[in-house]
Scaffold this active site. Sequence first.
Site, PDB file in Angstrom:
ATOM      1  N   GLY A   1       0.831  -1.201   0.000  1.00 47.69           N
ATOM      2  CA  GLY A   1       0.000   0.000   0.000  1.00 47.69           C
ATOM      3  C   GLY A   1       0.867   1.253   0.000  1.00 47.69           C
ATOM      4  N   ASP A   2       2.180   1.063   0.118  1.00 45.89           N
ATOM      5  CA  ASP A   2       3.131   2.180   0.070  1.00 45.89           C
ATOM      6  C   ASP A   2       4.218   1.760  -0.928  1.00 45.89           C
ATOM      7  OD1 ASP A   2       4.953   4.321   0.834  1.00 45.89           O
ATOM      8  OD2 ASP A   2       3.758   4.519   2.644  1.00 45.89           O
TER       9      ASP A   2
END
Length: 391
Positions: free
Chosen positions: A170-171
């Site tokens: 997600g990053d």
Amino acid sequence: MVMAVVFAVLLATTKGVESRKAWRENAEGEYLEYCVISCRAKSASLTDFGGVGDGTTSNTKAFQEAITYLSQYESEGGSQLVVPPGKWITGSFNLTSHFTLHLHKDAVLVASQDESEWPVIEPLPSYGRGRDNTEGGRFISLIFGTNLTDVVITDSCTNTRIEDCYIVSGDDCIAVKSGWDEYGIAFRMPTKQLVIRRLTCISPFSAVIALGSEMSGGIQVVRAEDIVAINSESGVRIKTAVGRGGFVKDIYVRGMTMKTMKWAFWMTGNYGCHADNGYDPYALPVIQNINHHEMAAENVTMAAELEGIPGDPFTGICKSNVTITLAKNVKKLPWNCTDVARISSRVVPQPCEALADQVPGSVEACNFPEESLPIDNFQVQVCSYRRKPWR
Ligand SMILES: *[C@@H]1O[C@H](CO)[C@@H](O)[C@H](O)[C@H]1NC(C)=O
Ligand SMILES: *[C@@H]1O[C@H](CO)[C@@H](O)[C@H](O)[C@H]1NC(C)=O
Ligand SMILES: *[C@@H]1O[C@H](CO)[C@@H](O)[C@H](O)[C@H]1NC(C)=O
Ligand SMILES: *[C@@H]1O[C@H](CO)[C@@H](O)[C@H](O)[C@H]1NC(C)=O
Ligand SMILES: *[C@@H]1O[C@H](CO)[C@@H](O)[C@H](O)[C@H]1NC(C)=O
């Protein structure tokens, strides 16, 4: 973020060895043949400490107790903790020196959603405060350690090799850092000689490999090759800002395939976000000698957004043999460059003027260095472990 790298490296030990066919284990995780820097005198399974991999039981205590117990072997040949197949919910736990954390290929670590399992600890001296905590301290990482030796990463990031990883994030998939503003400048510890190979990344909201934005101690000599990016925001990205100081230098990327990307290339000198108001507005980062060679990207919304710093341009930006196919119906200008300079060669679509084709037709430009780094040739040993049956 630092721990994200550590975690990837630990994963790399298992996967990397698998690819050389010198890594085997049975389905239950009770027998294991593996490669590490040195064989460990003592091995134990998380289940020996009451761990349950059912996806609902918390294993925080089991991890902490296991590693506390194994830490007594630090000076007696080292130790290894084997995590068998299962879904292991856990809060933060601390590593120890001369230690291997072995995750079975079917073992999944699931971070606990219980906030009380994430204590706030002292900030890193090179950061001043945590990125997510304006109060001063920082939240502990999932897998944490200080002053460790021989935990696959043997020196807190010089001579590190991350290979054969598949990361969905997600990053950023891999985030390379070295301290934040005046704290990182004072601490002065660069991340150097990092090799990343055979990485597959899905990072819809961030970069495949991010350099910065906290790079105030410097980042130098990063070589990335054989990278596959799918549905990611950007490729190898540089993030920095006025006040960071430090440098990002001698970065080489070769052999990258990208599919469905917002930006193929993205560099920002305007990342902002400071530890506090004590940063030096005259501390300008040096961004120099950034090379991309043999890249193909499909379904890209924008070829490149390259934003240097006024009066402090990013230099030596070299891209050769790069083919970018824009997504259908894309109207925006494919390249947007400000305050960047120097050569490019063989790039489709035609890059901005600042990167004018100064070496037309050359395939030599931006080439990966031929000489190897010490970490390239590092050899690992083959060891084995068999879990004793319950009596
Ligand atoms: C892990 O290390 C941190 C920092 O040294 C410390 O605050 C914390 O109590 C340790 N956690 C455990 C479970 O030992
Ligand atoms: C780490 O080592 C340094 C230097 O030996 C020491 O000053 C520091 O207190 C140690 N930190 C921890 C958390 O043990
Ligand atoms: C191209 O990218 C868009 C998102 O920008 C996505 O919705 C679409 O499915 C992609 N097309 C292909 C052929 O992968
Ligand atoms: C250009 O890059 C592609 C991979 O994207 C590679 O297959 C090809 O051999 C390269 N050509 C040259 C001349 O280096
Ligand atoms: C181009 O980049 C500049 C900053 O460097 C930004 O202000 C501008 O909006 C960008 N243009 C487009 C079309 O993205």
